[in-house]
Design an enzyme around this catalytic site. Structure first.
Site, PDB file in Angstrom:
ATOM      1  CG  HIS A 290       0.306   4.680  -8.399  1.00 11.44           C
ATOM      2  ND1 HIS A 290       0.295   4.989  -9.737  1.00 11.44           N
ATOM      3  CD2 HIS A 290      -0.778   3.890  -8.183  1.00 11.44           C
ATOM      4  CE1 HIS A 290      -0.755   4.416 -10.301  1.00 11.44           C
ATOM      5  NE2 HIS A 290      -1.425   3.733  -9.385  1.00 11.44           N
ATOM      6  CD  GLU A 291      -2.228   2.296  -5.020  1.00 15.26           C
ATOM      7  OE1 GLU A 291      -3.404   2.702  -4.898  1.00 15.26           O
ATOM      8  OE2 GLU A 291      -1.888   1.538  -5.946  1.00 15.26           O
TER       9      GLU A 291
ATOM     10  CG  HIS B 169      -5.143   5.925  -7.154  1.00 20.12           C
ATOM     11  ND1 HIS B 169      -5.629   6.311  -8.383  1.00 20.12           N
ATOM     12  CD2 HIS B 169      -4.286   4.896  -7.404  1.00 20.12           C
ATOM     13  CE1 HIS B 169      -5.100   5.553  -9.323  1.00 20.12           C
ATOM     14  NE2 HIS B 169      -4.275   4.685  -8.760  1.00 20.12           N
TER      15      HIS B 169
END
Length: 166
Positions: free
Chosen positions: A140-141, A144
């Site tokens: 997820h990160e 980003h």
């Protein structure tokens, strides 16, 4: 399947499996085992036989896997830096201890990914209720860092509330 269709599907399945790493070389002897692995991975009927359901699944659009290479380097000489911090760590987004904010990342121009050192991280699936899923949160990160934003789909890795054991 008709005989000609079977040959075409078999050739397609072999090229697909080689392209996506299911076969290392020319492993015709182990094709049934590889087909079973594929069927299990995609929650299909596990028969070990090439069938219409499997061919249909293989023809669907899919995400590519990028072969990232990770090396430990001197800070400042890389595009992305991954850190493990506790509390205030100088980026105006302090961590707040266990079960709070797990991690955060910055847009591509900054390329930083910070994990909270006070969490109980695990890469074993499934995680227990006191553990945080390192792989899902890391993915997820990392998204980003690549410029992806959160989404509204609760089943997507980019949904804001992810990684907790259910």
């Amino acid at each position: 399947m008709a005989p000609i269709e079977q040959v075409n599907h078999l050739a397609f399945a072999k090229s697909y499996h080689k392209a996506y790493g299911y076969f290392r070389d020319n492993e015709d002897d182990d094709m049934e085992s590889e087909i079973r692995k594929f069927q299990e991975s995609y929650r299909l009927n596990v028969s070990g036989k090439l069938d219409h359901e499997m061919i249909k699944t293989m023809k669907q659009p899919r995400c590519e896997v990028t072969k990232f290479k990770f090396n430990e380097v001197t800070p400042g000489k890389t595009d992305t830096v991954i850190w493990l911090y506790s509390g205030n760590h100088g980026d105006l987004s302090p961590f707040n201890g266990p079960s709070g904010v797990w991690a955060h990342a910055f847009q591509p121009t900054h390329g930083r990914l910070n994990f909270d050192a006070d969490e109980r991280w695990s890469n074993i699936q499934p995680t227990t209720t006191d553990q945080v899923d390192l792989v899902t949160i890391g993915l997820h990160e990392a998204a980003h860092i690549l410029g992806h934003q959160r989404c509204q789909n609760p089943n997507a890795v980019m949904f804001a509330l992810i990684g907790r054991a259910k």
